[in-house]
Design a protein around this motif. Structure first.
Motif, PDB file in Angstrom:
ATOM      1  N   SER A   1      24.991 -13.566 -74.557  1.00  0.00           N
ATOM      2  CA  SER A   1      24.808 -14.186 -73.165  1.00  0.00           C
ATOM      3  C   SER A   1      25.528 -15.579 -73.334  1.00  0.00           C
ATOM      4  O   SER A   1      25.617 -16.184 -74.114  1.00  0.00           O
ATOM      5  CB  SER A   1      23.370 -14.504 -72.829  1.00  0.00           C
ATOM      6  N   ASP A   2      26.135 -16.033 -72.194  1.00  0.00           N
ATOM      7  CA  ASP A   2      26.747 -17.275 -72.077  1.00  0.00           C
ATOM      8  C   ASP A   2      25.814 -18.119 -71.693  1.00  0.00           C
ATOM      9  O   ASP A   2      24.644 -17.786 -71.059  1.00  0.00           O
ATOM     10  CB  ASP A   2      27.912 -17.314 -71.089  1.00  0.00           C
ATOM     11  N   ILE A   3      26.171 -19.350 -71.592  1.00  0.00           N
ATOM     12  CA  ILE A   3      25.240 -20.707 -71.092  1.00  0.00           C
ATOM     13  C   ILE A   3      25.873 -21.126 -69.769  1.00  0.00           C
ATOM     14  O   ILE A   3      26.856 -21.546 -69.809  1.00  0.00           O
ATOM     15  CB  ILE A   3      25.107 -21.649 -72.317  1.00  0.00           C
ATOM     16  N   ASP A   4      25.076 -20.784 -68.771  1.00  0.00           N
ATOM     17  CA  ASP A   4      25.682 -21.395 -67.595  1.00  0.00           C
ATOM     18  C   ASP A   4      24.954 -22.862 -67.122  1.00  0.00           C
ATOM     19  O   ASP A   4      23.903 -23.237 -67.175  1.00  0.00           O
ATOM     20  CB  ASP A   4      25.068 -20.534 -66.248  1.00  0.00           C
ATOM     21  N   LEU A   5      25.873 -23.751 -67.085  1.00  0.00           N
ATOM     22  CA  LEU A   5      25.395 -25.385 -66.967  1.00  0.00           C
ATOM     23  C   LEU A   5      26.146 -25.793 -65.547  1.00  0.00           C
ATOM     24  O   LEU A   5      27.193 -25.541 -65.613  1.00  0.00           O
ATOM     25  CB  LEU A   5      26.048 -25.865 -68.157  1.00  0.00           C
ATOM     26  N   VAL A   6      25.063 -26.081 -64.619  1.00  0.00           N
ATOM     27  CA  VAL A   6      25.428 -26.637 -63.475  1.00  0.00           C
ATOM     28  C   VAL A   6      25.606 -28.199 -63.835  1.00  0.00           C
ATOM     29  O   VAL A   6      24.594 -28.816 -64.071  1.00  0.00           O
ATOM     30  CB  VAL A   6      24.496 -26.369 -62.334  1.00  0.00           C
ATOM     31  N   ILE A   7      26.846 -28.650 -63.248  1.00  0.00           N
ATOM     32  CA  ILE A   7      27.098 -30.095 -63.375  1.00  0.00           C
ATOM     33  C   ILE A   7      27.360 -30.903 -61.954  1.00  0.00           C
ATOM     34  O   ILE A   7      28.342 -30.169 -61.292  1.00  0.00           O
ATOM     35  CB  ILE A   7      27.928 -30.619 -64.655  1.00  0.00           C
ATOM     36  N   PHE A   8      26.958 -31.882 -61.789  1.00  0.00           N
ATOM     37  CA  PHE A   8      27.333 -32.637 -60.453  1.00  0.00           C
ATOM     38  C   PHE A   8      28.421 -33.603 -60.838  1.00  0.00           C
ATOM     39  O   PHE A   8      28.298 -34.382 -61.781  1.00  0.00           O
ATOM     40  CB  PHE A   8      25.923 -33.333 -59.936  1.00  0.00           C
ATOM     41  N   VAL A   9      29.657 -33.254 -60.502  1.00  0.00           N
ATOM     42  CA  VAL A   9      30.760 -34.107 -60.799  1.00  0.00           C
ATOM     43  C   VAL A   9      31.799 -34.565 -59.264  1.00  0.00           C
ATOM     44  O   VAL A   9      31.476 -33.796 -58.463  1.00  0.00           O
ATOM     45  CB  VAL A   9      31.958 -33.331 -61.627  1.00  0.00           C
ATOM     46  N   ASP A  10      32.647 -35.253 -59.492  1.00  0.00           N
ATOM     47  CA  ASP A  10      33.505 -35.425 -58.334  1.00  0.00           C
ATOM     48  C   ASP A  10      34.630 -34.501 -58.452  1.00  0.00           C
ATOM     49  O   ASP A  10      34.859 -33.828 -59.520  1.00  0.00           O
ATOM     50  CB  ASP A  10      33.901 -37.074 -58.254  1.00  0.00           C
ATOM     51  N   GLN A  11      35.645 -34.152 -57.453  1.00  0.00           N
ATOM     52  CA  GLN A  11      36.523 -33.510 -57.521  1.00  0.00           C
ATOM     53  C   GLN A  11      37.864 -33.687 -58.747  1.00  0.00           C
ATOM     54  O   GLN A  11      38.101 -32.798 -59.280  1.00  0.00           O
ATOM     55  CB  GLN A  11      37.458 -33.479 -56.446  1.00  0.00           C
ATOM     56  N   GLU A  12      37.873 -34.775 -59.207  1.00  0.00           N
ATOM     57  CA  GLU A  12      38.891 -35.249 -60.099  1.00  0.00           C
ATOM     58  C   GLU A  12      38.249 -34.673 -61.340  1.00  0.00           C
ATOM     59  O   GLU A  12      39.014 -34.306 -62.544  1.00  0.00           O
ATOM     60  CB  GLU A  12      39.036 -36.736 -60.242  1.00  0.00           C
ATOM     61  N   THR A  13      36.917 -34.946 -62.004  1.00  0.00           N
ATOM     62  CA  THR A  13      36.518 -34.572 -62.937  1.00  0.00           C
ATOM     63  C   THR A  13      36.323 -33.173 -62.991  1.00  0.00           C
ATOM     64  O   THR A  13      36.636 -32.501 -64.191  1.00  0.00           O
ATOM     65  CB  THR A  13      35.068 -35.213 -63.080  1.00  0.00           C
ATOM     66  N   LYS A  14      36.105 -32.498 -61.745  1.00  0.00           N
ATOM     67  CA  LYS A  14      36.253 -31.166 -61.963  1.00  0.00           C
ATOM     68  C   LYS A  14      37.399 -30.550 -62.248  1.00  0.00           C
ATOM     69  O   LYS A  14      37.691 -29.620 -63.297  1.00  0.00           O
ATOM     70  CB  LYS A  14      35.753 -30.510 -60.483  1.00  0.00           C
ATOM     71  N   ASP A  15      38.499 -30.969 -61.523  1.00  0.00           N
ATOM     72  CA  ASP A  15      39.871 -30.571 -61.944  1.00  0.00           C
ATOM     73  C   ASP A  15      40.377 -30.725 -63.458  1.00  0.00           C
ATOM     74  O   ASP A  15      40.930 -30.087 -64.027  1.00  0.00           O
ATOM     75  CB  ASP A  15      40.850 -31.447 -60.875  1.00  0.00           C
ATOM     76  N   LYS A  16      39.870 -31.874 -63.823  1.00  0.00           N
ATOM     77  CA  LYS A  16      40.322 -32.353 -65.545  1.00  0.00           C
ATOM     78  C   LYS A  16      39.672 -31.294 -66.243  1.00  0.00           C
ATOM     79  O   LYS A  16      40.014 -30.801 -67.168  1.00  0.00           O
ATOM     80  CB  LYS A  16      39.817 -33.764 -65.653  1.00  0.00           C
ATOM     81  N   LEU A  17      38.291 -31.020 -66.017  1.00  0.00           N
ATOM     82  CA  LEU A  17      37.415 -29.893 -66.746  1.00  0.00           C
ATOM     83  C   LEU A  17      38.062 -28.444 -66.892  1.00  0.00           C
ATOM     84  O   LEU A  17      38.340 -27.935 -67.811  1.00  0.00           O
ATOM     85  CB  LEU A  17      35.974 -29.908 -66.487  1.00  0.00           C
ATOM     86  N   ILE A  18      38.566 -28.142 -65.653  1.00  0.00           N
ATOM     87  CA  ILE A  18      39.126 -26.776 -65.506  1.00  0.00           C
ATOM     88  C   ILE A  18      40.285 -26.881 -66.362  1.00  0.00           C
ATOM     89  O   ILE A  18      40.664 -25.856 -66.989  1.00  0.00           O
ATOM     90  CB  ILE A  18      39.497 -26.601 -64.054  1.00  0.00           C
ATOM     91  N   GLU A  19      41.321 -27.957 -66.300  1.00  0.00           N
ATOM     92  CA  GLU A  19      42.420 -28.157 -66.976  1.00  0.00           C
ATOM     93  C   GLU A  19      42.475 -28.009 -68.309  1.00  0.00           C
ATOM     94  O   GLU A  19      42.948 -27.325 -69.077  1.00  0.00           O
ATOM     95  CB  GLU A  19      43.339 -29.469 -66.613  1.00  0.00           C
ATOM     96  N   LEU A  20      41.199 -28.641 -69.069  1.00  0.00           N
ATOM     97  CA  LEU A  20      40.908 -28.563 -70.240  1.00  0.00           C
ATOM     98  C   LEU A  20      40.263 -27.213 -70.888  1.00  0.00           C
ATOM     99  O   LEU A  20      39.876 -27.007 -72.167  1.00  0.00           O
ATOM    100  CB  LEU A  20      39.855 -29.927 -70.722  1.00  0.00           C
ATOM    101  N   SER A  21      39.687 -26.344 -70.036  1.00  0.00           N
ATOM    102  CA  SER A  21      38.992 -25.339 -70.275  1.00  0.00           C
ATOM    103  C   SER A  21      39.808 -24.124 -70.875  1.00  0.00           C
ATOM    104  O   SER A  21      41.069 -24.426 -71.197  1.00  0.00           O
ATOM    105  CB  SER A  21      38.533 -24.705 -69.163  1.00  0.00           C
ATOM    106  N   ASN A  22      39.162 -23.145 -71.382  1.00  0.00           N
ATOM    107  CA  ASN A  22      39.652 -22.218 -72.205  1.00  0.00           C
ATOM    108  C   ASN A  22      41.164 -21.477 -71.576  1.00  0.00           C
ATOM    109  O   ASN A  22      41.903 -21.171 -71.891  1.00  0.00           O
ATOM    110  CB  ASN A  22      38.956 -21.048 -72.408  1.00  0.00           C
TER     111      ASN A  22
END
Length: 69
Positions: free
Chosen positions: A18-39
């Protein structure tokens, strides 16, 4: 950053796969950066077994929690 765990680790019976599903409240800029850094650099946003689910709007995380019940 406001966050909470959802998915099988909360309401189900997680297995070793099982994976770990984590919901986080972020702004669009942070979301974009996290996606960029993801696997994969795209959605779904994953870091190993961690799956990030983004809440971008005020109270969106509260609505998500209501849907989980």
């Amino acid at each position: 950053m406001k966050s909470f765990i959802t998915g099988s680790h909360i309401y189900g019976k997680p297995t070793s796969d099982s994976d770990i599903d984590l919901v986080i409240f972020v702004d669009q800029e942070t979301k974009d950066k996290l996606i960029e850094l993801s696997n994969t650099g795209k959605m779904p946003c994953r870091f190993g077994k961690l799956n990030l689910i983004f809440a971008l709007f005020k109270n969106q995380d509260s609505l998500w929690q209501l849907l989980e019940k």
